[in-house]
Design an enzyme around this catalytic site. Structure first.
Site: not given
Ligand SMILES: Cc1ncc(COP(=O)(O)O)c(C=O)c1O
Lengths: 430, 150
Positions: A224, A227, A250, A388
């Site tokens: 993932d 960030q 992001k 989250c």
């Molecule tokens: C580490 C990480 N993974 C996944 C996500 C999910 O990304 P998105 O909301 O753009 O799908 C985020 C951000 O919300 C995040 O910071």
């Protein structure tokens, strides 16, 4: 220069004084700020200080212009029309795919799939790869510091298959316990899915080493990169991950676009995620033949305008240069860490040795939500809550933290303003 | 700063630091948990009824200053009240915190609760103030699910 830098590896930390980059050296943060029209506003009569970059980053003028130009001049559906606009849209769309391939140093554009964001990307992998490779009794490994979007899709997979989710624990600094990780890699393990950089703690995980450990046991690894994308130059070939996912918004690009990188040999064998137009070669009621990669995974009309916006921001970031960005943000993080550590009653949450972009903290006797409200009145946008990542909050036994997260346009003065606003919080709560 | 003082009044800060009726209740006849996922406020409200009179009410949990103070003040005000009095007070309180911040609040029958008029300026904080009341209501209705502000 760009390609050379990208291939150099995963975490690039060079001194900007000795590296060439687009903006005049040394890093000209004020020139960069001018590229972001949103920063020119006042909030409650105070200049906006935007420190919520980990939630979403602001967009430079080139991105806004690219969207505008697309809708004023090019808007058309891709891959279907013989007319000029459609050909132009298709060409720009596919050129952006090549740009993204170069950006993450993948070997082939067939490995670049456009999706809505990291969340959709992980769901795609969990369903398409997961469903065809995980069976009852198997195990999927994630870490304690995952974003919910890298937990829930795997929980759903495990529920569908009767498999088990295993969790790599972390220490109180917010560092994963590699010895524990090693123990979790068993013959039952089918997938490891790991956050590269934690959005709550800022921890940079040693993903290269962790990927290697999994590969020694033949286990597939998903990274993932949500960030990491705004802060680090990444080479998926050097990392050797099987899948890599990130979101445009992001990294200063438009919302609504993300990328799944997958190794071609894996993507080839995976069933489609969604069915529809564009992902097929031919359809009869007796049999449908799927399109080739990457189109097999791009059912329906894609988000062409925002993909072009993502392309524009990749150019923009590479023009500034990731080494320069990393240096600037390292300085900000060190400065913010030092300043906040001297504030009485503040405890930093997330003190890993290898960190970037994020300072999470709690203030004695003041709930983060109250702190956030008071700081907001100073025009400062920070995030308060669980970000989250509820399992992280459970680790520290906290309901929430306050989080300042930095980007290319933040300054030391803004850190000072944050620290001053915390004095105001203390005054209210004294 | 004045605006912030309007929100964080002395009495609110006092109830936040020294919450009243802040304990569990073995003899509770009703209880419910409330949760505000936005900021992580979590309160459990306990009630002991004597027919339709609230004989005792207390709470546990952790929340922001607004939520904690609101819960604390609520437990003070509802001691010895009948259910219909409690319901009516909640109605008046809800009307207060959702009223137009430009207008002078209607203080009739609110007593101490007027200290929460400041949240009208902070729409996102209204839920912090109303969470305990919703939770109290859920406890009386014997709802087993956690009450969420979302
Ligand atoms: C580490 C990480 N993974 C996944 C996500 C999910 O990304 P998105 O909301 O753009 O799908 C985020 C951000 O919300 C995040 O910071």
């Amino acid at each position: 220069m760009t390609a050379h830098l990208l291939k150099k590896g995963t975490i690039v930390r060079t001194n900007p004084a000795t590296e060439q980059h687009g903006h005049s050296s040394p890093y000209d943060v004020f020139a960069i700020r001018k590229d972001f029209p949103i920063l020119r506003q006042k909030v409650y009569g105070k200049p906006l200080i935007y420190l919520d970059n980990a939630a979403t980053a602001q967009k430079p003028q080139v991105v806004i212009d690219t969207l505008r130009r697309y809708y004023e001049r090019t808007n058309s559906n891709v891959h279907r029309g013989v007319h000029a606009l459609s050909q132009r849209a298709t060409e720009e769309f596919e050129n952006t795919r090549e740009k993204i391939r170069d950006f993450i140093d993948a070997s082939d554009t067939r490995e670049i799939v456009f999706v809505r964001g990291t969340t959709e990307g992980i769901n795609l992998i969990a369903v398409s790869y997961g469903d065809s490779h995980v069976s009852a009794g198997d195990e999927v490994v994630v870490s304690e510091m995952e974003h919910h979007s890298n937990i829930v899709p795997w929980q759903l997979l495990c529920e569908r298959k009767g498999a088990h989710l295993k969790v790599i624990p972390m220490n109180d600094d917010g560092e994963l316990l590699i010895d524990e990780y090693a123990k979790l890699l068993t013959p039952k393990t089918k997938i490891v899915s790991l956050v590269y950089v934690s959005n709550s703690l800022g921890t940079i995980n040693p993903v290269k080493q962790m990927i290697e450990m999994a590969h020694k046991k033949g286990i597939c690894v998903v990274i993932d990169g949500a960030q990491a994308a705004p802060h680090l130059a990444v080479s998926v070939r050097e990392l050797d991950c099987d899948f890599y996912v990130f979101s445009s918004h992001k990294m200063y690009g438009p919302m609504g676009v993300g990328v799944v990188y997958g190794k071609q040999e894996l993507l080839e064998k995976m069933p489609p995620y969604q069915g529809g137009g564009d992902m097929i070669k031919s359809v009869t009621f007796a049999k449908t033949i799927y399109n080739t990669l990457p189109f097999k995974f791009e059912a329906g009309t894609p988000n062409v305008g925002d993909v072009l916006g993502l392309g524009a921001v990749v150019d923009y970031l590479q023009h500034i240069g990731y080494p320069a960005i990393a240096e600037h943000e390292r300085d900000l993080l060190e400065y913010a860490t030092a300043r906040l550590s001297t504030v009485d009653g503040i405890r930093l949450i997330g003190t890993a040795k290898d960190k970037l972009g994020v300072v999470s903290f709690v203030l004695d006797g003041v709930h983060p939500h109250d702190l956030g409200t008071i700081v907001d009145r100073e025009g400062i946008a920070i995030r308060t809550g669980h970000h989250c990542t509820q399992p992280i909050m459970q680790h520290y036994n906290l309901p929430a933290t306050s989080r300042a997260s930095f980007g290319i346009y933040n300054t030391r003065d803004e850190v000072d303003a944050l620290v001053a606003s915390i004095d105001k919080v203390k005054e209210v709560f004294k | 700063m004045d605006e912030l003082r309007e929100l964080y009044q002395e009495m609110i800060l006092d109830h936040h630091k020294n919450p009243r009726n802040f304990h569990g209740m073995d003899a509770a006849s009703h209880a419910a948990e409330g949760y505000n996922p936005l900021c992580g406020d979590k309160v459990t409200v306990y009630l002991q009824l004597d027919r339709d009179t609230i004989k005792d009410i207390s709470f546990e949990g952790s929340g922001c200053a607004i939520c904690t103070a609101s819960t604390s003040v609520m437990t003070e005000l509802l001691q010895g009240k009948t259910l219909s009095e409690a319901e009516a007070l909640f109605g008046r309180f809800r009307a207060l915190v959702t009223s137009d911040p430009g207008e002078k609040p209607d203080q009739a029958g609110l007593g101490k609760l007027v200290i929460f008029a400041g949240v009208r300026e902070y729409p996102i904080r209204i839920k912090c103030a109303t969470l305990p009341w919703h939770t109290m209501q859920a406890a009386l209705e014997d709802k087993s699910e956690t009450v969420s502000t979302e």
